[in-house]
Write an enzyme that holds these catalytic residues in place. Sequence first.
Site, short mmCIF file in Angstrom:
data_model
loop_
_atom_site.label_atom_id
_atom_site.label_comp_id
_atom_site.label_asym_id
_atom_site.label_seq_id
_atom_site.Cartn_x
_atom_site.Cartn_y
_atom_site.Cartn_z
N GLY A 1 -42.59 16.94 -76.55
CA GLY A 1 -41.41 16.12 -76.29
C GLY A 1 -40.39 16.77 -75.37
O GLY A 1 -39.98 16.19 -74.37
N LEU B 1 -35.51 26.40 -74.40
CA LEU B 1 -34.47 25.52 -73.84
C LEU B 1 -33.17 25.58 -74.63
O LEU B 1 -32.10 25.40 -74.09
CB LEU B 1 -35.00 24.09 -73.78
N ILE C 1 -36.27 13.54 -83.48
CA ILE C 1 -36.71 13.46 -84.87
C ILE C 1 -36.16 14.64 -85.68
O ILE C 1 -36.73 15.05 -86.69
CB ILE C 1 -38.25 13.38 -84.96
N GLY C 2 -35.02 15.15 -85.19
CA GLY C 2 -34.42 16.31 -85.84
C GLY C 2 -34.71 17.58 -85.07
O GLY C 2 -34.35 18.68 -85.48
N GLU D 1 -44.30 22.76 -83.10
CA GLU D 1 -45.26 22.91 -84.18
C GLU D 1 -45.84 24.32 -84.29
O GLU D 1 -46.61 24.61 -85.20
CB GLU D 1 -46.42 21.92 -83.98
N GLY E 1 -44.38 23.79 -75.49
CA GLY E 1 -43.94 23.16 -76.73
C GLY E 1 -43.81 24.17 -77.86
O GLY E 1 -44.71 24.98 -78.07
N THR F 1 -32.10 25.39 -81.60
CA THR F 1 -33.04 24.35 -82.06
C THR F 1 -34.47 24.89 -82.07
O THR F 1 -35.27 24.51 -82.94
CB THR F 1 -32.94 23.08 -81.19
N GLN G 1 -36.93 25.03 -85.37
CA GLN G 1 -38.30 24.52 -85.47
C GLN G 1 -39.22 25.55 -86.09
O GLN G 1 -40.09 25.22 -86.89
CB GLN G 1 -38.82 24.12 -84.07
MO1 MOS Z 1 -46.72 15.48 -84.49
S1 MOS Z 1 -48.01 15.67 -86.06
O1 MOS Z 1 -47.69 15.13 -83.15
O2 MOS Z 1 -45.47 14.51 -84.96
#
Ligand code: MOS
Length: 729
Positions: free
Chosen positions: A512, A618, A469-470, A693, A690, A622, A626
């Site tokens: 992800g 990783l 998603i980018g 976010e 992760g 990128t 983020q």
């Molecule tokens: Mo996120 S808000 O789990 O794309």
Amino acid sequence: MTEQFKMDAPATERRLDDMAQGLVGAPLDRPEGALKVTGTATYANEWQIEGMVHGVMVRAPGNSGRVVLSNREAVAKMPGVLSVIQDDRLLRNPAQGTANKAPVQGAQHATYLGQLIAIVVAESFEQARHAAQALKVTLENGEMVPVDPATAAVEPQEDQTLDQGNLDGAMSEAKHSVDVVYTTPSHSSSPMEPHASIASWEGEDLTLRASYQMLKYNRNELADSLRIHPDRVRIISPYVGGGFGSKLGLAPEAVAAAIAAKELGRPVSVALHRQQVYEATMRRSETRQRLRLAADSDGRLSGFGHDARVSNLPGETFAEPVLQASHFLYAGANRKMSLELARLHRLCAGSVRAPGEAVGVTVVENAMDELAHEVGIDPVELRLRNIPEKDPESVKDYSSRRFREALQSGAEIFGWAKRPGVKERRDGEWLIGYGMASAARINALMESQARVTLLPDGTARVETDMTDIGTGTYAILGQIAGDMLGLPRDKVDVILGDTNLPPAAGSGGSWGASSSGTSVYIACEAIRRQLADRLDVNEHDLMLKDARATYANQTKALTDVLQGDEIAKLGHVLPGETSDAVRQATFGAYFAEVAVHAASGETRVRRMHGSFAAGRILNAKTARSQCLGGMTFGIGMALTEELTFDPRDGHVVNHNLAEYHIPVNADVPQLTVELLEERDDWASPLQAKGIGELGICGAAAAITNAIYNATGVRVRNYPATLDKVIVGL
Ligand code: MOS
């Protein structure tokens, strides 16, 4: 063929530290980047399919009542119009079919203003748009419904309630305390690419070209909505122009396109227009948050209280998990927390980047700033003194936590020691202030699968329905496979975004990269074992680099090892006991310098820094991107972003990019990011957590705390627009 791996014990081997190819961690470019910036990556709405026609969605003009299309016959006869469709399979929230267990709500009945209740299909897009605008929608037997969280009925979320020790007692005995209420407004995810789908059927088999984040779920949601078997549905989504949560679950355009395409026997393309993205895709709930902090004379917390109210439509189960990081971020023996959900008729509330922490940590960090001033100590020092040894509620260990280092290193890099006192520094007409805040976000590993094939020519292919998603999935999965198989990055082909491929965790909740990355890693380990068998050596003694195998003082080209064969393995990772055995989270710290105009109250962010620790990084490029994106979100949250609702009917007033103010380049100053090296053995065999976010979780507070430092003004209702600042100047 399938290698299943369950994360039941810490992965202490840390094999990615020793792989000779050396790709993991490097700041490599995204392989699809050039396609995107040259306009050659095909986004959902850009496919051209033989015989394709166009659909435009129609909105409800009110928030309650049975939907009646009063001039339907006349519109159906307009030039080019093929069909006007109202169908009870067109759900208010198609993700509800599987993501939620609540009763589903069809389009025959409007429940919020802007709800997509019908679709008009025509030969051309212009004809469809013209006809959709001509369609008269009325609502019958509507009722007065609540649209304001302050007056709506609330439901306590019992499973979110915590009462440990005696917070009231701690508050009354505390040397220093803070008891404050903050509000944050509703936010829109505002992806650049609107939600768009093209549906085409071959007999009973449906193909949807779309833009979604979690395809294996989206496939089930679409099948559920249409009441068909998921095996009949294929979703293709190789490029996603931003989602930020609004594309986690299926949006109504996908179901409408599928229903229309079936009825007409032709492919149907439907894209939401910008107003519809604002009015009818997921919003982040507004929040009202009360923070109670009790501390001794040194600022050591004895009590921590966090009570929040959020909202959603009746029947929806999602409640913005505001308290998520409050459970583990700071010490305090006496703890009380609660969450309540107001039922009202605004558009659906759901996930927007870092649901929970984005707004929850932000307000905690404002309250901590207020406490630092009460106690009279450095806000950084206050945080350092309140880092708990173990999780303050479960008493579990943290899996890894370079929180202290992030605070200290961030302060050093930013030059925090030179911070001015409150209202102390001025630069012409501008009042200058520094502010800081901590960052925290939960970490999770999710079930994920990927197939890796080592081909006879010594190249490899990675296949999974994982999305990019980018965020950099194409880059990262290629790096992991390249390292494990000893191949340069350009010898690994990564194919994503197709439900015909093995089902992945999808892009959500920052999980992800580590989840889909682990499935690739597991598949590659199995391929390595097979190569080692062929060479009659122990897999751990096999060094793979530049498509050559080196072992026992010999070296051999992979093509010679393969002898015309291919080796394909399916990696399948499942979360296991490490998820519950320890507290897993990511941490960091933000520092911001702002200038507030002494006459107008306008705030400009002059510079901002973030130091973050999220396990193994990783891809340094990128990951950094983020964090930059998250901090940019933070600037918007602090200063401008706010979905504004009409208090009479709950409709979104500022439903466009001109009036919903996300930061533009001129609003974003020099941002710097430091990524602290970390290995988290409990998180995954990659030792990665992760990071997607983390950069937004608290960022806005660094800016509003800086506004206080510059001006002495506390804005407790976000965003801190100039009208709210100026009244205190
Ligand atoms: Mo996120 S808000 O789990 O794309």
